[in-house]
Design a protein around this motif. Structure first.
Motif, PDB file in Angstrom:
ATOM      1  N   GLY A 261      55.317  30.860  14.652  1.00 22.18           N
ATOM      2  CA  GLY A 261      55.599  31.116  13.238  1.00 22.18           C
ATOM      3  C   GLY A 261      55.086  29.999  12.342  1.00 22.18           C
TER       4      GLY A 261
ATOM      5  N   TYR B 265      51.403  39.090   7.618  1.00 23.23           N
ATOM      6  CA  TYR B 265      52.759  39.592   7.473  1.00 23.23           C
ATOM      7  C   TYR B 265      52.748  41.044   7.037  1.00 23.23           C
ATOM      8  CZ  TYR B 265      54.215  34.773   7.733  1.00 23.23           C
ATOM      9  OH  TYR B 265      54.436  33.500   8.150  1.00 23.23           O
ATOM     10  N   ASN B 266      53.337  41.921   7.843  1.00 29.39           N
ATOM     11  CA  ASN B 266      53.541  43.289   7.377  1.00 29.39           C
ATOM     12  C   ASN B 266      54.957  43.383   6.809  1.00 29.39           C
ATOM     13  OD1 ASN B 266      55.192  43.286   9.588  1.00 29.39           O
ATOM     14  ND2 ASN B 266      53.749  44.411  10.889  1.00 29.39           N
TER      15      ASN B 266
ATOM     16  N   LYS C 294      57.634  44.803   7.845  1.00 26.66           N
ATOM     17  CA  LYS C 294      58.708  44.566   8.808  1.00 26.66           C
ATOM     18  C   LYS C 294      58.913  43.059   8.999  1.00 26.66           C
ATOM     19  CE  LYS C 294      59.736  45.500  13.591  1.00 26.66           C
ATOM     20  NZ  LYS C 294      59.019  45.812  14.815  1.00 26.66           N
ATOM     21  N   ARG C 295      57.783  42.343   9.171  1.00 30.27           N
ATOM     22  CA  ARG C 295      57.884  40.913   9.402  1.00 30.27           C
ATOM     23  C   ARG C 295      58.453  40.196   8.177  1.00 30.27           C
ATOM     24  NH1 ARG C 295      53.169  36.903  11.716  1.00 30.27           N
ATOM     25  NH2 ARG C 295      54.638  35.264  12.272  1.00 30.27           N
ATOM     26  N   ARG C 296      58.085  40.674   6.979  1.00 29.70           N
ATOM     27  CA  ARG C 296      58.599  40.041   5.769  1.00 29.70           C
ATOM     28  C   ARG C 296      60.097  40.288   5.608  1.00 29.70           C
ATOM     29  NH1 ARG C 296      54.324  37.779   2.867  1.00 29.70           N
ATOM     30  NH2 ARG C 296      52.415  38.987   3.035  1.00 29.70           N
TER      31      ARG C 296
ATOM     32  N   TRP D 223      61.966  38.112   8.005  1.00 36.34           N
ATOM     33  CA  TRP D 223      61.908  36.737   7.507  1.00 36.34           C
ATOM     34  C   TRP D 223      62.922  36.553   6.384  1.00 36.34           C
ATOM     35  CZ3 TRP D 223      60.994  31.897   7.998  1.00 36.34           C
ATOM     36  CH2 TRP D 223      60.658  31.087   6.914  1.00 36.34           C
TER      37      TRP D 223
END
Ligand code: UDP
Ligand code: MG
Length: 308
Positions: free
Chosen positions: A73, A206-207, A209-211, A214
């Motif tokens: 990350g 970052y898609n 989902k990842r955002r 986060w």
């Protein structure tokens, strides 16, 4: 010891980006000092990126490459760079050239005015309206829940003094958020305004989902207010049921011949309380999970290769 250290996390960026980054940084800092290092932290990228960093470092000894064994990350990569940095001042920036190296002299000049931390406020962001709207909403929630003041215009593009570097290294948490940790440290801070660039090549890592993950991670990591919220909610509901119970009792006393409301009301109440209890348990569970993660005391990252 170099005067300036430039730290950039690199994830799946192509050769052209790495080359442009090192040459544009070199040009930008030329007027400040000869004595600098560029620390590129490869956050478990595919082969090409590490090859690019290796060749950048063999062409220019001031480039130091660090390779993670896997993807840890962006903020962990920043932390690793800061661990390695020896400069009197450390500059943190994205490697995709959205943070324009040409801004570095201004950032440095501002720091010399007597600030330990200077951030860049991003102007004219190229991202979509939807993205910026989402970011604005998220920072509102985060600020509300954590009681802190994060500026949503801040990215990671910043300069920090040696004092801050040493303090930053002493923070042990495994859940890293560069900007949030700096604001917790509390050194004198200011910002400058600069235009935000577009990506040199490739697309964002970052898609949605990842955002979202986060965002949740930050909210949980930087506040315990959610726990208090669930307690308040519990009290509120208890009060509500007390009122409803009294109303039913009152009705029974006043009109003893009327039948009591039947199972639908009871069932609704049960569902309601069950749902709320689950929410509260879930919130507590997330925090316990977090405690578990922190108590494992694993190292923040694992380095598999160094250029020197
Ligand atoms: N990055 C990283 N690890 C990751 C994701 C991103 O080191 O898991 C780096 C990436 O190479 C870039 C910076 O973090 O230098 C910002 O990522 P990106 O440009 O994809 O995000 P955005 O600018 O779209 O928010
Ligand atoms: Mg980017």
């Amino acid at each position: 010891m170099p005067h300036l250290s430039i730290v950039a996390p690199v994830y799946n960026e192509p050769l052209s980006t790495v080359t442009a980054l090192t040459s544009r940084v070199a040009l930008a800092v030329a007027d400040i000092t000869d004595d600098y290092e560029i620390i590129l932290v490869d956050d478990g990228s595919k082969r090409e990126t590490w090859e690019a960093i290796r060749s950048a470092s063999s062409n220019e000894p001031r480039v130091l490459g660090l390779r993670f064994a896997r993807n840890f990350g962006q903020h962990v990569a920043i932390s690793a760079g800061i661990d390695k940095a020896e400069g009197d001042w450390v500059i943190v920036m994205d490697s995709d050239l959205q943070d324009r190296p040409e801004v570095i002299p201004e950032l440095y000049a501002k720091a010399l005015e007597g600030f330990d931390v200077v951030f860049v406020r991003r102007q004219l962001r190229p991202e979509s309206l939807l993205y910026r709207g989402g970011a604005r909403f998220f920072y509102k929630v985060l600020n509300l829940l954590s009681g802190q003041e994060y500026n949503r215009l801040y990215g990671n593009f910043s300069i920090i003094s040696r004092k801050v570097v040493i303090a930053f290294r002493s923070l042990p948490e495994s859940s890293r958020f560069y900007g949030g940790m700096l604001s917790w440290l509390g050194f004198p801070e200011t910002s400058i305004l600069a235009q935000h660039g577009t990506r040199q090549a490739g697309s964002t890592n970052y898609n949605i989902k990842r955002r979202v993950f986060w965002a949740l991670k930050l909210i949980i990591g930087f506040s315990t207010r959610l726990l208090y919220l669930s307690i308040s909610l519990g009290f509120l509901l208890a009060l509500l049921s007390l009122v409803m119970g009294s109303a039913i009792l009152f009705e029974k006393v006043m009109y003893p011949e009327k039948p009591l409301p039947g199972w639908p009301s009871v069932f609704t109440a049960v569902l309601f309380i069950g749902g709320i209890t689950n929410i509260a348990l879930g919130i507590i569970g997330i925090y316990i999970g977090r405690i578990f993660e922190e108590t494992k005391r694993r190292p923040l990252y694992v380095i598999s290769e160094l250029t020197r």
